[in-house]
Design an enzyme around this catalytic site. Structure first.
Site, PDB file in Angstrom:
ATOM      1  N   THR A  50       0.849  -1.205   0.000  1.00  0.00           N
ATOM      2  CA  THR A  50       0.000   0.000   0.000  1.00  0.00           C
ATOM      3  C   THR A  50       0.884   1.255   0.000  1.00  0.00           C
ATOM      4  O   THR A  50       0.434   2.329   0.380  1.00  0.00           O
ATOM      5  CB  THR A  50      -0.964   0.050   1.210  1.00  0.00           C
ATOM      6  OG1 THR A  50      -0.191  -0.064   2.411  1.00  0.00           O
ATOM      7  CG2 THR A  50      -2.002  -1.046   1.153  1.00  0.00           C
ATOM      8  N   ARG A  59       3.920   2.440  -2.684  1.00  0.00           N
ATOM      9  CA  ARG A  59       3.978   2.946  -4.061  1.00  0.00           C
ATOM     10  C   ARG A  59       4.299   1.767  -4.985  1.00  0.00           C
ATOM     11  O   ARG A  59       5.141   0.920  -4.651  1.00  0.00           O
ATOM     12  CB  ARG A  59       5.083   4.010  -4.216  1.00  0.00           C
ATOM     13  CG  ARG A  59       4.702   5.369  -3.679  1.00  0.00           C
ATOM     14  CD  ARG A  59       3.615   6.056  -4.504  1.00  0.00           C
ATOM     15  NE  ARG A  59       3.240   7.353  -3.956  1.00  0.00           N
ATOM     16  CZ  ARG A  59       2.241   7.552  -3.103  1.00  0.00           C
ATOM     17  NH1 ARG A  59       1.497   6.548  -2.676  1.00  0.00           N
ATOM     18  NH2 ARG A  59       1.969   8.771  -2.674  1.00  0.00           N
ATOM     19  N   ASP A  77      -2.558  -1.788  -3.600  1.00  0.00           N
ATOM     20  CA  ASP A  77      -3.420  -0.617  -3.821  1.00  0.00           C
ATOM     21  C   ASP A  77      -2.747   0.326  -4.817  1.00  0.00           C
ATOM     22  O   ASP A  77      -3.368   1.272  -5.277  1.00  0.00           O
ATOM     23  CB  ASP A  77      -3.602   0.091  -2.467  1.00  0.00           C
ATOM     24  CG  ASP A  77      -4.577   1.266  -2.532  1.00  0.00           C
ATOM     25  OD1 ASP A  77      -5.650   1.079  -3.151  1.00  0.00           O
ATOM     26  OD2 ASP A  77      -4.278   2.326  -1.968  1.00  0.00           O
ATOM     27  N   GLU A  97      -0.581   4.180 -13.273  1.00  0.00           N
ATOM     28  CA  GLU A  97      -1.977   4.331 -12.839  1.00  0.00           C
ATOM     29  C   GLU A  97      -2.698   5.262 -13.799  1.00  0.00           C
ATOM     30  O   GLU A  97      -2.104   6.279 -14.199  1.00  0.00           O
ATOM     31  CB  GLU A  97      -2.033   4.893 -11.415  1.00  0.00           C
ATOM     32  CG  GLU A  97      -1.421   3.932 -10.410  1.00  0.00           C
ATOM     33  CD  GLU A  97      -1.520   4.406  -8.948  1.00  0.00           C
ATOM     34  OE1 GLU A  97      -2.164   5.434  -8.692  1.00  0.00           O
ATOM     35  OE2 GLU A  97      -0.953   3.734  -8.086  1.00  0.00           O
ATOM     36  N   HIS A 148      -5.881   2.398  -5.825  1.00  0.00           N
ATOM     37  CA  HIS A 148      -5.248   3.482  -5.050  1.00  0.00           C
ATOM     38  C   HIS A 148      -6.267   4.253  -4.188  1.00  0.00           C
ATOM     39  O   HIS A 148      -6.422   5.465  -4.336  1.00  0.00           O
ATOM     40  CB  HIS A 148      -4.491   4.447  -5.973  1.00  0.00           C
ATOM     41  CG  HIS A 148      -3.380   5.152  -5.258  1.00  0.00           C
ATOM     42  ND1 HIS A 148      -2.206   5.530  -5.854  1.00  0.00           N
ATOM     43  CD2 HIS A 148      -3.263   5.551  -3.960  1.00  0.00           C
ATOM     44  CE1 HIS A 148      -1.428   6.132  -4.973  1.00  0.00           C
ATOM     45  NE2 HIS A 148      -2.052   6.150  -3.809  1.00  0.00           N
TER      46      HIS A 148
HETATM   47  P1  NAD Z   1       6.649   7.567   7.245  1.00  0.00           P
HETATM   48  O1  NAD Z   1       7.639   8.568   6.723  1.00  0.00           O
HETATM   49  O2  NAD Z   1       6.052   7.785   8.582  1.00  0.00           O
HETATM   50  O3  NAD Z   1       7.358   6.112   7.273  1.00  0.00           O
HETATM   51  C1  NAD Z   1       8.184   5.633   6.249  1.00  0.00           C
HETATM   52  C2  NAD Z   1       9.258   4.756   6.889  1.00  0.00           C
HETATM   53  O4  NAD Z   1      10.044   4.185   5.826  1.00  0.00           O
HETATM   54  C3  NAD Z   1      10.242   5.540   7.789  1.00  0.00           C
HETATM   55  O5  NAD Z   1      10.354   4.906   9.044  1.00  0.00           O
HETATM   56  C4  NAD Z   1      11.536   5.524   6.998  1.00  0.00           C
HETATM   57  O6  NAD Z   1      12.690   5.521   7.826  1.00  0.00           O
HETATM   58  C5  NAD Z   1      11.407   4.225   6.223  1.00  0.00           C
HETATM   59  N1  NAD Z   1      12.278   4.181   5.047  1.00  0.00           N
HETATM   60  C6  NAD Z   1      12.543   5.192   4.168  1.00  0.00           C
HETATM   61  N2  NAD Z   1      13.424   4.766   3.242  1.00  0.00           N
HETATM   62  C7  NAD Z   1      13.703   3.472   3.524  1.00  0.00           C
HETATM   63  C8  NAD Z   1      14.555   2.494   2.928  1.00  0.00           C
HETATM   64  N3  NAD Z   1      15.304   2.786   1.849  1.00  0.00           N
HETATM   65  N4  NAD Z   1      14.597   1.271   3.475  1.00  0.00           N
HETATM   66  C9  NAD Z   1      13.869   0.978   4.596  1.00  0.00           C
HETATM   67  N5  NAD Z   1      13.043   1.871   5.203  1.00  0.00           N
HETATM   68  C10 NAD Z   1      12.978   3.098   4.681  1.00  0.00           C
HETATM   69  O7  NAD Z   1       5.546   7.436   6.129  1.00  0.00           O
HETATM   70  P2  NAD Z   1       4.057   6.841   6.296  1.00  0.00           P
HETATM   71  O8  NAD Z   1       3.132   7.916   6.696  1.00  0.00           O
HETATM   72  O9  NAD Z   1       4.142   5.593   7.115  1.00  0.00           O
HETATM   73  O10 NAD Z   1       3.742   6.510   4.749  1.00  0.00           O
HETATM   74  C11 NAD Z   1       4.508   5.546   4.048  1.00  0.00           C
HETATM   75  C12 NAD Z   1       4.202   5.623   2.567  1.00  0.00           C
HETATM   76  O11 NAD Z   1       2.869   5.149   2.328  1.00  0.00           O
HETATM   77  C13 NAD Z   1       4.156   7.045   1.976  1.00  0.00           C
HETATM   78  O12 NAD Z   1       5.439   7.523   1.645  1.00  0.00           O
HETATM   79  C14 NAD Z   1       3.298   6.879   0.750  1.00  0.00           C
HETATM   80  O13 NAD Z   1       4.094   6.584  -0.381  1.00  0.00           O
HETATM   81  C15 NAD Z   1       2.438   5.660   1.090  1.00  0.00           C
HETATM   82  N6  NAD Z   1       1.011   6.044   1.184  1.00  0.00           N
HETATM   83  C16 NAD Z   1       0.128   5.420   0.369  1.00  0.00           C
HETATM   84  C17 NAD Z   1      -1.230   5.767   0.419  1.00  0.00           C
HETATM   85  C18 NAD Z   1      -2.226   5.072  -0.435  1.00  0.00           C
HETATM   86  O14 NAD Z   1      -3.194   5.711  -0.835  1.00  0.00           O
HETATM   87  N7  NAD Z   1      -2.093   3.795  -0.700  1.00  0.00           N
HETATM   88  C19 NAD Z   1      -1.657   6.784   1.293  1.00  0.00           C
HETATM   89  C20 NAD Z   1      -0.726   7.376   2.146  1.00  0.00           C
HETATM   90  C21 NAD Z   1       0.611   7.002   2.077  1.00  0.00           C
END
Ligand code: NAD
Length: 309
Positions: free
Chosen positions: A230, A232, A256, A261, A279
């Site tokens: 969920t 990217r 998702d 897309e 999505h």
């Molecule tokens: P967040 O920033 O709180 O958490 C992301 C985590 O990933 C962090 O702990 C970070 O340290 C870790 N990370 C970054 N790069 C990394 C790597 N190379 N290897 C391992 N870990 C790594 O973000 P979040 O709020 O938890 O959201 C996560 C992602 O979910 C967003 O960036 C977005 O792309 C996706 N998202 C999708 C939807 C959807 O509609 N499906 C909606 C919201 C967010």
């Protein structure tokens, strides 16, 4: 100070802006060509994931002071160029955590029990009761890749299922925090996925995470986990994914998000062991309202800073 909103946002954001007397234009689904023509009139741009705030747009946006991403992922915004031009970038990170985490849990449970295929077969007039055996979530090893807001909330939601949480993240977390989630942290993606029954992806899309789920990673999945995405689409190498499904390195895939897309590809959609949503991760009414509040706070903050209050 003029605000331009180029993607669909809840009506309540528009009403709040009207109440406050803000000078804004709401043109959801505006075409790129049109946007390039008018963007120089605005100081604040509000976008979701559709509008690409790329070099071309930023260069035309000569008066832009701030970009607000109504949502979490910033991969549609050229952050380096914004920084270079002194354009501040904001998002609404907290608003969507619950919505995405709950969708993730639904996809996990749905994939384990073939809910998508079961539903589809009844709608097609077929009664496939005998062949539709699935798996339980209870006591499984779940690898959470990216242990930020969403990853942690997913781990919390998994607690009643007594799942063993294996965390992989670039940040090293303390024992106290990990204990709260009955989680252990490992130092590589391979170590996270190799003993997992379920792998759930919650990293942002960055240079490092693009195609992070590669042929080699799939080949190291010895327990044939279910994979849920969920975050990217581009985090998973699509060809490697098809290969992993063909060769049984994973039992199934629920997602998702897609590398393109809107998405349609029979190489994925024809399979029984996939569960696909278009999505919709952030799309709950409650999350929308939280994001509206966060956006209003950001705009108020920008106005205050600019007016020097
Ligand atoms: P967040 O920033 O709180 O958490 C992301 C985590 O990933 C962090 O702990 C970070 O340290 C870790 N990370 C970054 N790069 C990394 C790597 N190379 N290897 C391992 N870990 C790594 O973000 P979040 O709020 O938890 O959201 C996560 C992602 O979910 C967003 O960036 C977005 O792309 C996706 N998202 C999708 C939807 C959807 O509609 N499906 C909606 C919201 C967010």
């Amino acid at each position: 100070m003029r605000i331009l909103i180029t993607d669909k946002v809840p009506e309540s954001l528009l009403s709040a802006f009207k109440e406050r007397g803000y000078n804004f234009d709401y043109i959801p689904d505006i075409e790129k060509g049109e946007l390039l023509k008018i963007v120089s009139k605005y100081e604040i741009l509000i976008v979701r994931g559709r509008t690409r705030v790329d070099r071309k747009l930023i260069n035309e946006a000569t008066n832009l002071k701030a970009v607000i991403r109504f949502g979490v992922g910033l991969d549609n915004i050229d952050l380096d160029l914004c920084k270079e031009k002194g354009i501040n970038v904001y998002n609404t990170p907290r608003a969507f955590t619950e919505a995405v985490a709950e969708l993730t849990l639904s996809l996990i449970l749905g994939l384990l029990r073939n809910i998508g295929f079961a539903h589809y077969s009844i709608c097609a007039g077929e009664w496939r009761k005998k062949e539709l055996y699935g798996y339980e979530l209870l006591d499984k090893n779940v690898a959470v890749i990216g242990f930020g807001r969403i990853g942690r909330r997913v781990a919390e939601l998994l607690k009643p299922f007594k799942a063993r949480i294996i965390v992989y993240d670039i940040i090293k977390f303390g024992e106290e925090l990990l204990k709260q989630y009955t989680a252990v942290q490992v130092d590589s993606l391979v170590n996270a996925v190799k003993d997992a029954d379920i792998v759930t992806i919650h990293v942002p899309l960055t240079k490092e995470t693009r195609n992070m789920f590669s042929y080699d990673i799939f080949r190291s999945m010895t327990r044939k986990p279910f994979l849920i995405n969920t975050s990217r689409g581009e985090v998973v190498d699509y060809d490697a994914l098809l290969y992993a499904l063909d060769h049984g390195y994973i039992r199934g895939y629920a997602t998702d998000v897609y590398h393109i897309e809107p998405f349609y590809d029979e190489r994925l959609t024809k399979r029984r062991n996939v569960l696909l949503t278009p999505h919709i991760g952030s799309q709950t009414y409650e999350a929308g309202e939280r994001a509206v509040e966060e956006t209003i706070e950001i705009v108020e903050k920008i106005f205050k800073n600019i007016e020097g209050v």
